[in-house]
Design an enzyme around this catalytic site. Structure first.
Site, mmCIF file in Angstrom:
data_model
loop_
_atom_site.group_PDB
_atom_site.id
_atom_site.type_symbol
_atom_site.label_atom_id
_atom_site.label_comp_id
_atom_site.label_asym_id
_atom_site.label_seq_id
_atom_site.Cartn_x
_atom_site.Cartn_y
_atom_site.Cartn_z
ATOM 1 N N CYS A 291 0.854 -1.193 0.000
ATOM 2 C CA CYS A 291 0.000 0.000 0.000
ATOM 3 C C CYS A 291 0.884 1.235 0.000
ATOM 4 O O CYS A 291 1.947 1.219 0.621
ATOM 5 C CB CYS A 291 -0.827 0.067 1.280
ATOM 6 N N GLU B 207 1.540 -3.841 -5.583
ATOM 7 C CA GLU B 207 0.443 -4.815 -5.472
ATOM 8 C C GLU B 207 -0.784 -4.307 -6.228
ATOM 9 O O GLU B 207 -1.081 -3.114 -6.202
ATOM 10 C CB GLU B 207 0.113 -4.996 -3.980
HETATM 11 N N1 ACO Z 1 -4.850 14.379 -10.355
HETATM 12 C C1 ACO Z 1 -4.057 14.300 -11.433
HETATM 13 N N2 ACO Z 1 -2.777 13.847 -11.409
HETATM 14 C C2 ACO Z 1 -2.317 13.456 -10.220
HETATM 15 C C3 ACO Z 1 -3.084 13.518 -9.040
HETATM 16 C C4 ACO Z 1 -4.402 14.004 -9.151
HETATM 17 N N3 ACO Z 1 -5.187 14.101 -8.073
HETATM 18 N N4 ACO Z 1 -2.335 13.071 -8.006
HETATM 19 C C5 ACO Z 1 -1.135 12.739 -8.515
HETATM 20 N N5 ACO Z 1 -1.131 12.969 -9.853
HETATM 21 C C6 ACO Z 1 -0.018 12.753 -10.784
HETATM 22 C C7 ACO Z 1 0.893 13.962 -10.719
HETATM 23 O O1 ACO Z 1 0.533 14.935 -11.632
HETATM 24 C C8 ACO Z 1 2.237 13.354 -10.998
HETATM 25 O O2 ACO Z 1 2.429 13.183 -12.381
HETATM 26 P P1 ACO Z 1 3.418 14.155 -13.216
HETATM 27 O O3 ACO Z 1 4.733 14.116 -12.491
HETATM 28 O O4 ACO Z 1 3.460 13.458 -14.535
HETATM 29 O O5 ACO Z 1 2.772 15.489 -13.201
HETATM 30 C C9 ACO Z 1 2.130 11.958 -10.404
HETATM 31 O O6 ACO Z 1 0.752 11.657 -10.327
HETATM 32 C C10 ACO Z 1 2.757 11.855 -9.031
HETATM 33 O O7 ACO Z 1 2.402 12.998 -8.280
HETATM 34 P P2 ACO Z 1 2.838 13.176 -6.781
HETATM 35 O O8 ACO Z 1 2.639 14.593 -6.398
HETATM 36 O O9 ACO Z 1 4.217 12.611 -6.589
HETATM 37 O O10 ACO Z 1 1.792 12.227 -6.057
HETATM 38 P P3 ACO Z 1 1.136 12.404 -4.616
HETATM 39 O O11 ACO Z 1 2.140 12.909 -3.648
HETATM 40 O O12 ACO Z 1 -0.124 13.155 -4.732
HETATM 41 O O13 ACO Z 1 0.839 10.882 -4.235
HETATM 42 C C11 ACO Z 1 -0.641 9.024 -4.233
HETATM 43 C C12 ACO Z 1 0.191 9.993 -5.094
HETATM 44 C C13 ACO Z 1 0.275 8.291 -3.257
HETATM 45 C C14 ACO Z 1 -1.295 7.975 -5.126
HETATM 46 C C15 ACO Z 1 -1.718 9.874 -3.469
HETATM 47 O O14 ACO Z 1 -2.590 10.440 -4.402
HETATM 48 C C16 ACO Z 1 -2.509 9.084 -2.457
HETATM 49 O O15 ACO Z 1 -2.048 8.818 -1.363
HETATM 50 N N6 ACO Z 1 -3.771 8.704 -2.818
HETATM 51 C C17 ACO Z 1 -4.664 8.013 -1.898
HETATM 52 C C18 ACO Z 1 -4.192 6.579 -1.657
HETATM 53 C C19 ACO Z 1 -3.955 5.839 -2.949
HETATM 54 O O16 ACO Z 1 -4.770 5.849 -3.853
HETATM 55 N N7 ACO Z 1 -2.785 5.131 -3.004
HETATM 56 C C20 ACO Z 1 -2.396 4.306 -4.125
HETATM 57 C C21 ACO Z 1 -3.062 2.996 -3.992
HETATM 58 S S1 ACO Z 1 -2.356 1.776 -5.018
HETATM 59 C C22 ACO Z 1 -1.374 0.874 -3.944
HETATM 60 O O17 ACO Z 1 -1.488 1.048 -2.766
HETATM 61 C C23 ACO Z 1 -0.341 -0.113 -4.484
#
Ligand code: ACO
Ligand code: ZN
Length: 470
Positions: free
Chosen positions: A324, A358
């Site tokens: 996760c 995962e």
């Molecule tokens: N809308 C559009 N693009 C997004 C968004 C969004 N809300 N969030 C992230 N991105 C894109 C960014 O633009 C970036 O891409 P780029 O570099 O090409 O512009 C890329 O994703 C990474 O952005 P970060 O700022 O590094 O990501 P962030 O710190 O927001 O973390 C995460 C991403 C961990 C998925 C976060 O959104 C989160 O915690 N979400 C809730 C939990 C979740 O869904 N976790 C993933 C589950 S899958 C698993 O656990 C294996």
């Protein structure tokens, strides 16, 4: 009036509906914060004594559940209600009498999923646009997936259909259809200086949830409290100003702590409870023993504040390197997700393994991984351009080379190359073509400050968990 029916299994064909006709399971257009009406299912109805009216907990069809919300009657378009019946089919009935109610704006802080997404198809590259071409060693393609590059949608399809793991602190189980867990049960959490609105259900103790609007967490040990006063008493005694476990990385204000789910059970369980508030597609279990937790913190004079984390199975049969992953909402979209992902691959490099997250991935997880894979692979391909070329001016590389150097699993490399539209068929062989446009956009991205892991700052030796008691 709704027509009387002798059996609940009969269809209701009424020309008009009133609020009292609405039931859990009904579908109807509901006004979102954007003003747009979208088909939604009523998941729950409760009487709001203060407002003197019912509130309806709705799920917008085909939207992520983090958009689910309580709305008042004025958000509901009663002229088009679909009733759910026991047979499982819904029946649409149009009412002509009841007009749309006057509007009252609500303000959920998230946009509809479709509006949030920014996935663009990679532009098609004409051979004349080519700056550089890299030849793919076809035998390596063969070994990955019988030469056939995956279809553009293959990654998400594969993600969606991947078999869930059977163990874990949060195991993939798809959406829970349990009525209770479909409804967000906590209005607000307070963690250090942040107040956050949870996205999803998390199984915090019932007594805490039913009586409280807000729950209060110690930001260092993540213990939960029902009031600011009990939190204050705890904080005065709490011996932590950082997560437990070993600090295995520090660069500037950023640190990573490695926490063993067996040795620090209470912390790990509290972390899972907190994470579940923002993770929908995982079911929470309390067995944290088989997991390690890597917590990213930001340091100031008070202590090491949690930004996000990822968990990892000590031994993964599927060779997952992340179970996760979460960045807490106040820190999202600032590059921390990328930093966590990069760290997970740096650990895999030290282990001399390839890894993959995962499955299934959430929508935001997929966006983040796709972005990381693309950036990392393009960066590597640009490095390869400097190497020796053959008579056609091509550099020979294999998917294995890319996997070895990045620790990204071969299937993820293949799907990324396909996604970026880099595969070309040239003089009887597959080549990777880096368009001028792609190179430019990569260089453009590098101009912005990007949080990066410094591999030299990692102080970590992998353990052989097969020899240890998990
Ligand atoms: N809308 C559009 N693009 C997004 C968004 C969004 N809300 N969030 C992230 N991105 C894109 C960014 O633009 C970036 O891409 P780029 O570099 O090409 O512009 C890329 O994703 C990474 O952005 P970060 O700022 O590094 O990501 P962030 O710190 O927001 O973390 C995460 C991403 C961990 C998925 C976060 O959104 C989160 O915690 N979400 C809730 C939990 C979740 O869904 N976790 C993933 C589950 S899958 C698993 O656990 C294996
Ligand atoms: Zn504490």
């Amino acid at each position: 009036m709704i027509p009387s029916t002798s059996s609940a299994d009969k269809e209701h064909n009424s020309p008009s509906f009133e609020l009292e006709h609405l039931r859990e399971g009904c579908r109807l257009p509901v006004r979102m914060s954007t003003g747009e009406y979208r088909e939604a299912e009523i998941l729950s109805i409760k009487y709001d004594r203060e407002a003197g009216e019912n509130k309806y907990y709705v799920h917008y069809v085909d939207c992520n559940r983090r958009l689910d919300e309580w709305v008042g009657p004025t958000h509901l378009r009663l002229s088009q209600v679909t009733f759910a019946f026991r047979g499982g089919k819904n029946h649409r009935a149009n009412a002509s009498v009841i007009s749309e109610a006057s509007s009252r704006a609500s303000s959920p802080d998230v946009l509809p999923q479709k509006k949030r997404r920014r996935i663009g198809r990679a532009p098609v590259v004409q051979p004349s646009d080519c700056l550089e071409a890299l030849k793919i060693d076809e035998s390596s393609l063969d070994s990955v997936s019988n030469m056939a590059p995956p279809s553009p949608g293959a990654m998400s399809t594969a993600s969606a259909s991947a078999a869930p793991s059977l163990r874990g602190s949060m195991t993939a189980h798809g959406h829970s259809e349990d009525a209770l867990t479909r409804i967000r049960n906590i209005e607000e959490i307070q963690l250090g200086r942040w107040c956050m609105q949870p996205w999803y259900f998390s199984p915090y103790p019932q007594e805490l949830v039913t009586t409280q609007q807000c729950i209060y967490l110690c930001e260092f040990c993540l213990r939960y409290h029902k009031s600011p006063a009990t939190l204050k008493r705890h904080v005065e005694k709490c011996r932590y100003n950082h997560p437990p476990g070993n600090e295995i990385y520090r660069k500037g204000i950023h640190s990573f702590f490695e926490i063993d789910g067996r040795k620090n059970k209470a912390y790990s369980q509290n972390l899972c409870l907190l994470a579940k508030l923002f993770l929908d597609h995982k079911t929470l279990y309390y067995d944290t023993d088989p997991f390690l937790f890597y917590v990213l913190t930001e340091q100031d004079e008070i202590g090491f504040h949690i930004v996000g984390y990822f968990s990892k199975e000590k031994e993964s049969a599927e060779e997952y390197n992340v179970a996760c992953i979460l960045v807490l909402p106040p820190y999202q979209k600032k590059g921390y997700g990328r930093l966590l992902i990069e760290f997970s691959y740096e650990l895999s490099k030290i282990e001399k393994k390839t890894g993959s997250p995962e499955k299934p991935l959430s929508d935001l997880g997929l966006l983040s991984y796709r972005s990381y894979w693309s950036q990392t692979i393009v960066e590597k391909l640009l490095d390869y351009r400097q190497e020796d070329r053959d008579a056609n001016g091509l550099v020979t590389i294999t998917i294995n080379d890319l996997a070895e150097e990045t620790s990204i699993r071969k299937e993820d490399i293949m799907s990324t190359l396909q996604q970026l539209n880099l595969y070309k068929y040239f003089k009887g062989q597959y080549v990777l073509v880096l368009s001028e446009e792609l190179v430019k956009s990569h260089q453009q991205r590098l101009k912005k400050p990007i949080l990066r892991i410094d591999p030299q700052a990692i102080k970590w030796t992998p353990k052989d968990w097969s020899r240890k008691r998990i």
